[in-house]
Design a protein around this motif. Sequence first.
Motif, PDB file in Angstrom:
ATOM      1  N   GLY A  20       0.804  -1.214   0.000  1.00 34.10           N
ATOM      2  CA  GLY A  20       0.000   0.000   0.000  1.00 34.10           C
ATOM      3  C   GLY A  20       0.837   1.264   0.000  1.00 34.10           C
ATOM      4  O   GLY A  20       0.343   2.354   0.278  1.00 34.10           O
ATOM      5  N   GLY A  21       2.139   1.132  -0.296  1.00 39.75           N
ATOM      6  CA  GLY A  21       3.000   2.303  -0.371  1.00 39.75           C
ATOM      7  C   GLY A  21       3.626   2.713   0.934  1.00 39.75           C
ATOM      8  O   GLY A  21       4.409   3.665   0.982  1.00 39.75           O
ATOM      9  N   SER A  22       3.332   2.019   2.026  1.00 39.21           N
ATOM     10  CA  SER A  22       3.903   2.352   3.326  1.00 39.21           C
ATOM     11  C   SER A  22       5.358   1.896   3.389  1.00 39.21           C
ATOM     12  O   SER A  22       5.674   0.747   3.080  1.00 39.21           O
ATOM     13  CB  SER A  22       3.103   1.667   4.438  1.00 39.21           C
ATOM     14  OG  SER A  22       3.825   1.626   5.646  1.00 39.21           O
ATOM     15  N   THR A  23       6.270   2.804   3.806  1.00 44.15           N
ATOM     16  CA  THR A  23       7.681   2.452   3.931  1.00 44.15           C
ATOM     17  C   THR A  23       7.876   1.316   4.924  1.00 44.15           C
ATOM     18  O   THR A  23       8.655   0.386   4.681  1.00 44.15           O
ATOM     19  CB  THR A  23       8.502   3.678   4.391  1.00 44.15           C
ATOM     20  OG1 THR A  23       8.355   4.724   3.433  1.00 44.15           O
ATOM     21  CG2 THR A  23       9.977   3.327   4.521  1.00 44.15           C
ATOM     22  N   LYS A  24       7.166   1.395   6.045  1.00 44.95           N
ATOM     23  CA  LYS A  24       7.281   0.353   7.060  1.00 44.95           C
ATOM     24  C   LYS A  24       6.822  -0.989   6.515  1.00 44.95           C
ATOM     25  O   LYS A  24       7.505  -2.008   6.683  1.00 44.95           O
ATOM     26  CB  LYS A  24       6.459   0.725   8.299  1.00 44.95           C
ATOM     27  CG  LYS A  24       6.530  -0.314   9.410  1.00 44.95           C
ATOM     28  CD  LYS A  24       5.721   0.129  10.623  1.00 44.95           C
ATOM     29  CE  LYS A  24       5.775  -0.903  11.740  1.00 44.95           C
ATOM     30  NZ  LYS A  24       4.988  -0.481  12.921  1.00 44.95           N
ATOM     31  N   ASP A  25       5.666  -1.008   5.849  1.00 43.85           N
ATOM     32  CA  ASP A  25       5.151  -2.272   5.319  1.00 43.85           C
ATOM     33  C   ASP A  25       6.049  -2.814   4.212  1.00 43.85           C
ATOM     34  O   ASP A  25       6.249  -4.019   4.100  1.00 43.85           O
ATOM     35  CB  ASP A  25       3.724  -2.094   4.803  1.00 43.85           C
ATOM     36  CG  ASP A  25       2.710  -1.934   5.934  1.00 43.85           C
ATOM     37  OD1 ASP A  25       3.084  -2.191   7.097  1.00 43.85           O
ATOM     38  OD2 ASP A  25       1.560  -1.537   5.656  1.00 43.85           O
ATOM     39  N   GLU A  26       6.617  -1.916   3.400  1.00 41.62           N
ATOM     40  CA  GLU A  26       7.550  -2.362   2.362  1.00 41.62           C
ATOM     41  C   GLU A  26       8.764  -3.049   2.986  1.00 41.62           C
ATOM     42  O   GLU A  26       9.232  -4.075   2.495  1.00 41.62           O
ATOM     43  CB  GLU A  26       8.018  -1.165   1.524  1.00 41.62           C
ATOM     44  CG  GLU A  26       6.994  -0.662   0.524  1.00 41.62           C
ATOM     45  CD  GLU A  26       7.520   0.526  -0.258  1.00 41.62           C
ATOM     46  OE1 GLU A  26       8.680   0.946  -0.002  1.00 41.62           O
ATOM     47  OE2 GLU A  26       6.789   1.034  -1.120  1.00 41.62           O
ATOM     48  N   ALA A  27       9.268  -2.464   4.086  1.00 42.37           N
ATOM     49  CA  ALA A  27      10.425  -3.040   4.775  1.00 42.37           C
ATOM     50  C   ALA A  27      10.078  -4.388   5.391  1.00 42.37           C
ATOM     51  O   ALA A  27      10.873  -5.331   5.346  1.00 42.37           O
ATOM     52  CB  ALA A  27      10.920  -2.076   5.850  1.00 42.37           C
ATOM     53  N   ILE A  28       8.890  -4.488   5.962  1.00 42.76           N
ATOM     54  CA  ILE A  28       8.442  -5.739   6.573  1.00 42.76           C
ATOM     55  C   ILE A  28       8.300  -6.823   5.505  1.00 42.76           C
ATOM     56  O   ILE A  28       8.761  -7.957   5.676  1.00 42.76           O
ATOM     57  CB  ILE A  28       7.112  -5.522   7.327  1.00 42.76           C
ATOM     58  CG1 ILE A  28       7.375  -4.713   8.612  1.00 42.76           C
ATOM     59  CG2 ILE A  28       6.444  -6.859   7.658  1.00 42.76           C
ATOM     60  CD1 ILE A  28       6.125  -4.271   9.326  1.00 42.76           C
ATOM     61  N   PHE A  29       7.674  -6.471   4.388  1.00 45.87           N
ATOM     62  CA  PHE A  29       7.514  -7.441   3.301  1.00 45.87           C
ATOM     63  C   PHE A  29       8.867  -7.867   2.767  1.00 45.87           C
ATOM     64  O   PHE A  29       9.080  -9.024   2.409  1.00 45.87           O
ATOM     65  CB  PHE A  29       6.660  -6.844   2.175  1.00 45.87           C
ATOM     66  CG  PHE A  29       5.192  -6.738   2.515  1.00 45.87           C
ATOM     67  CD1 PHE A  29       4.725  -7.003   3.795  1.00 45.87           C
ATOM     68  CD2 PHE A  29       4.275  -6.354   1.556  1.00 45.87           C
ATOM     69  CE1 PHE A  29       3.372  -6.899   4.110  1.00 45.87           C
ATOM     70  CE2 PHE A  29       2.922  -6.256   1.851  1.00 45.87           C
ATOM     71  CZ  PHE A  29       2.481  -6.518   3.141  1.00 45.87           C
TER      72      PHE A  29
END
Length: 207
Positions: A20-29
Amino acid sequence: RKIDWKSMESWMKYSGGDSGGSTKDEAIFYMFERGFSWQTLNEWDIGWDNITERISIPIRNESGELVGFKGRSHNNEPRYIALGGIEHGFEPYETSRILFALDRVIKTKNNASIIVREGELNTIAMHSHGFHNTVGISGKNLSDYQAELIKKHASKAIFYFDDEEDAIKAAKKIRKYMPTSVVPSTSKDPAEISRAEILSILDAQRS
């Protein structure tokens, strides 16, 4: 901040890998895409630093005392930074005085022969594959202090770096004090390959 990695793994599967474009979620993924399981990430207390927007890795000294945090970016340079400063409220730790995971190696008494790897995530991946005698350094240069720690706690050192020339340079620092060996250059990180492949790589080590 802590991350509930088990819940995040479920969310990743549900969302189909869309952050969804979230930096945190991108890092987690990214951490899951690298091959780390939620169990491993929880075990090592891998978290998130809101200030630098990086994955955070707790850093402990040989006695197991928390001395700082390393921030790891999934898309920015430098990849690794020692967290700290005015905003954090604590000073960055001295990377040259730490062998990452040495406290675990000592505790489990797997330190007769130590594998030295570059980077905290590579070290964690080695442990997750069952190589519980692995320690990590920041970057590719072994400091004099880190060399002393190896001499203190091990009877042999195996240098498993990305670049064989860097491994040879590090091995030379302690070669006259104990047996050393060097693993040939490899382009694959431990998190991306199987235990069998790592064993094959280690079998090719040269004294």
